[in-house]
Design a protein around this motif. Structure first.
Motif, PDB file in Angstrom:
ATOM      1  N   UNK A 122      53.581  69.615  47.999  1.00  0.00           N
ATOM      2  CA  UNK A 122      52.860  68.615  48.508  1.00  0.00           C
ATOM      3  C   UNK A 122      52.864  68.164  49.848  1.00  0.00           C
ATOM      4  N   UNK A 123      54.063  68.012  50.022  1.00  0.00           N
ATOM      5  CA  UNK A 123      54.498  67.313  51.532  1.00  0.00           C
ATOM      6  C   UNK A 123      54.318  68.757  52.436  1.00  0.00           C
ATOM      7  N   UNK A 124      54.800  69.676  51.988  1.00  0.00           N
ATOM      8  CA  UNK A 124      54.583  70.839  53.030  1.00  0.00           C
ATOM      9  C   UNK A 124      53.154  70.970  53.242  1.00  0.00           C
ATOM     10  N   UNK A 125      52.310  70.970  52.321  1.00  0.00           N
ATOM     11  CA  UNK A 125      50.896  71.183  52.346  1.00  0.00           C
ATOM     12  C   UNK A 125      50.186  70.267  53.452  1.00  0.00           C
ATOM     13  N   UNK A 126      50.727  68.971  53.440  1.00  0.00           N
ATOM     14  CA  UNK A 126      50.375  67.865  54.520  1.00  0.00           C
ATOM     15  C   UNK A 126      50.766  68.232  55.884  1.00  0.00           C
ATOM     16  N   UNK A 127      51.894  68.813  56.100  1.00  0.00           N
ATOM     17  CA  UNK A 127      52.171  69.663  57.327  1.00  0.00           C
ATOM     18  C   UNK A 127      51.213  70.448  57.848  1.00  0.00           C
ATOM     19  N   UNK A 128      50.845  71.383  56.789  1.00  0.00           N
ATOM     20  CA  UNK A 128      49.713  72.528  57.135  1.00  0.00           C
ATOM     21  C   UNK A 128      48.667  71.894  57.612  1.00  0.00           C
ATOM     22  N   UNK A 129      48.037  70.863  56.704  1.00  0.00           N
ATOM     23  CA  UNK A 129      46.768  70.346  56.994  1.00  0.00           C
ATOM     24  C   UNK A 129      46.796  69.514  58.482  1.00  0.00           C
ATOM     25  N   UNK A 130      47.851  68.797  58.648  1.00  0.00           N
ATOM     26  CA  UNK A 130      47.887  68.078  59.955  1.00  0.00           C
ATOM     27  C   UNK A 130      47.996  68.873  61.037  1.00  0.00           C
ATOM     28  N   UNK A 131      48.828  70.064  61.162  1.00  0.00           N
ATOM     29  CA  UNK A 131      48.794  70.982  62.113  1.00  0.00           C
ATOM     30  C   UNK A 131      47.626  72.018  62.217  1.00  0.00           C
ATOM     31  N   UNK A 132      46.457  71.787  61.326  1.00  0.00           N
ATOM     32  CA  UNK A 132      45.492  72.516  61.441  1.00  0.00           C
ATOM     33  C   UNK A 132      45.713  74.049  60.993  1.00  0.00           C
ATOM     34  N   UNK A 133      46.683  74.476  60.172  1.00  0.00           N
ATOM     35  CA  UNK A 133      47.147  75.779  60.271  1.00  0.00           C
ATOM     36  C   UNK A 133      46.286  76.425  59.202  1.00  0.00           C
ATOM     37  N   UNK A 134      46.262  77.815  59.140  1.00  0.00           N
ATOM     38  CA  UNK A 134      45.469  78.555  58.146  1.00  0.00           C
ATOM     39  C   UNK A 134      45.880  78.315  56.933  1.00  0.00           C
ATOM     40  N   UNK A 135      45.264  78.893  55.755  1.00  0.00           N
ATOM     41  CA  UNK A 135      45.760  78.663  54.530  1.00  0.00           C
ATOM     42  C   UNK A 135      46.731  79.778  54.134  1.00  0.00           C
ATOM     43  N   UNK A 136      46.862  80.796  54.806  1.00  0.00           N
ATOM     44  CA  UNK A 136      48.064  81.822  54.815  1.00  0.00           C
ATOM     45  C   UNK A 136      49.153  81.503  55.616  1.00  0.00           C
TER      46      UNK A 136
END
Length: 438
Positions: free
Chosen positions: A289-303
């Motif tokens: 969950x915490x790592x997905x927060x990072x992805x969301x914050x940095x606007x990374x792609x789903x992949x």
């Protein structure tokens, strides 16, 4: 490069060695068009900086006295495609074949606000250089390759000193993204010690990083992590309180230096190269969950986010004690690419904690990579349709029977063929009482 003289930038300071990009027919065509009516033009920024260092040239930027309207007219007259990419700020792009040239009218800032500024056009080369971020980016080269250096960028480049043009506080206050760019440029061009005044400014203005979009933060972090050895810059970012505002989850920095060494120098093998996303995943700490927060914050792609999760919060532990069957089981579940990521990160973690790696440990890590390279995906030879044909009714019984066969097949290292798997399936159905009712 040959030094000529130094009088503050009004006269050339040196001469670029012969450059393929400068001699290219496309470049010469653009220069001829821009200089057709006598205007002076100069290359600026990265193409000059990297030419001095004999590094590959990525982008070619040109500065000129002429206004954007005049520039467009000159290019069109020469039959060159022109795109008004940033005409409000004096920038157009010339396209010749596959080559792109960004051409900007000399400017000076009238008023700055965030990443934007109200500018006026000028004919003063030094005034234009004064609005740039670092001294190494404020150098010009004319059509003959002569270098103009109003802010001593050549000396800083030679010394590995990333210095802001003028007051670092003012430069960062104009555009807070420059704070991250400082560390990115240090990772690619710098040598210790870091500029003291720049660090003071970065520390004081770090809280303003929250003003930046996730995309811009991600762009700078990824480019920083592309450096041959980004660990020192990242460690200073953490010590100065910069990471706390953009990437507080970066708590495993000890791995980064070893991982970078493995990717670029420690291992010479196909399939392994410097990988900024792998490096990013290696420094993160947290659950899925915490790592997905990072992805969301940095606007990374789903992949991209999925890959970060697979590295930073793995579902399977990979270590040098894995035997052949354990490695193959892991490879079947997560695939060779993810397995390879986890091997490299685990190896870097182990070496960073122990400080040494014995030859037998190295052999085990390399053995895991060899298994990843040799891995061919496997598929259970029996399916749900086989269960139906053997009389198992639709429902959970099918999955249970296939699960028994799959576990047996895996224990036998995926060697049994279809006939053997069908026989084991019959046994599993019988043992589980899953046959169809008479």
């Amino acid at each position: 490069m040959r030094v000529i003289q130094d009088d503050g930038g009004a006269e050339p300071l040196g001469q670029l060695s012969p450059q393929d990009w400068l001699a290219a027919a496309e470049t010469q065509k653009v220069l001829a068009a821009l200089m057709a009516d006598g205007a002076e033009v100069r290359f600026v920024g990265g193409c000059v900086r990297d030419s001095v260092l004999k590094r590959p040239i990525k982008d070619i930027d040109i500065a000129t006295h002429d206004t954007p309207d005049t520039v467009m007219a000159l290019l069109e007259r020469a039959g060159i495609k022109v795109i008004p990419t940033g005409i409000a700020h004096g920038t157009v792009t010339a396209v010749v074949g596959k080559a792109h040239y960004e051409i900007t009218t000399l400017r000076e800032d009238v008023e700055t606000f965030g990443r934007h500024a109200r500018v006026s056009f000028t004919d003063d080369w030094t005034a234009d250089a004064a609005r740039r971020d670092f001294t190494m980016n404020a150098m010009f080269a004319d059509a003959s390759g002569r270098i103009y250096d109003p802010f001593n960028g050549l000396a800083d480049l030679a010394a590995g000193q990333v210095r802001f043009v003028g007051d670092p506080m003012k430069r960062i206050d104009e555009d807070v993204l420059r704070l991250l760019r400082f560390f990115r440029f240090y990772a690619h061009y710098g040598r210790p010690p870091m500029d003291k005044n720049a660090l003071i400014a970065c520390r004081k203005l770090a809280p303003r990083l929250v003003e930046l979009s996730g995309e811009r933060v991600a762009g700078e972090l990824i480019r920083l992590l592309q450096a041959p050895d980004p660990a020192e810059a990242m460690l200073v970012m953490k010590a100065e309180g910069v990471l706390a505002h953009v990437l507080p989850e970066a708590r495993e920095l000890g791995r980064l230096k070893v991982l970078s060494w493995l990717e670029s120098r420690g291992l010479i093998r196909s399939g392994i190269a410097p990988d900024p996303l792998r490096r990013l995943g290696a420094i993160l700490h947290g659950d899925e969950a915490a790592i997905r927060v990072v992805g969301d914050r940095l606007k990374l792609s789903a992949a991209q986010t999925g890959r970060l999760v697979s590295i930073a919060a793995p579902k399977i532990a990979v270590h040098d004690g894995l035997d052949h069957l354990g490695a193959r089981r892991a490879l079947r579940r997560i695939g060779a690419d993810t397995f390879r990521d986890l091997v490299l990160v685990a190896w870097a973690d182990a070496k960073s904690r122990s400080g040494v790696t014995h030859s037998h440990e190295t052999s085990r890590w390399i053995g895991l990579l060899d298994w990843a390279d040799a891995w061919q995906p496997v598929e259970l030879p029996v399916r749900g349709a086989d269960c139906l044909e053997l009389g198992v009714p639709r429902g959970p019984g099918i999955g249970q029977a296939l699960g028994v066969v799959d576990a047996w097949w895996e224990e036998n290292d995926y060697r049994p063929g279809r006939a053997e798997c069908l026989e084991r399936l019959r046994q599993a159905i019988k043992e589980g009482g899953a046959e169809a009712p008479p």
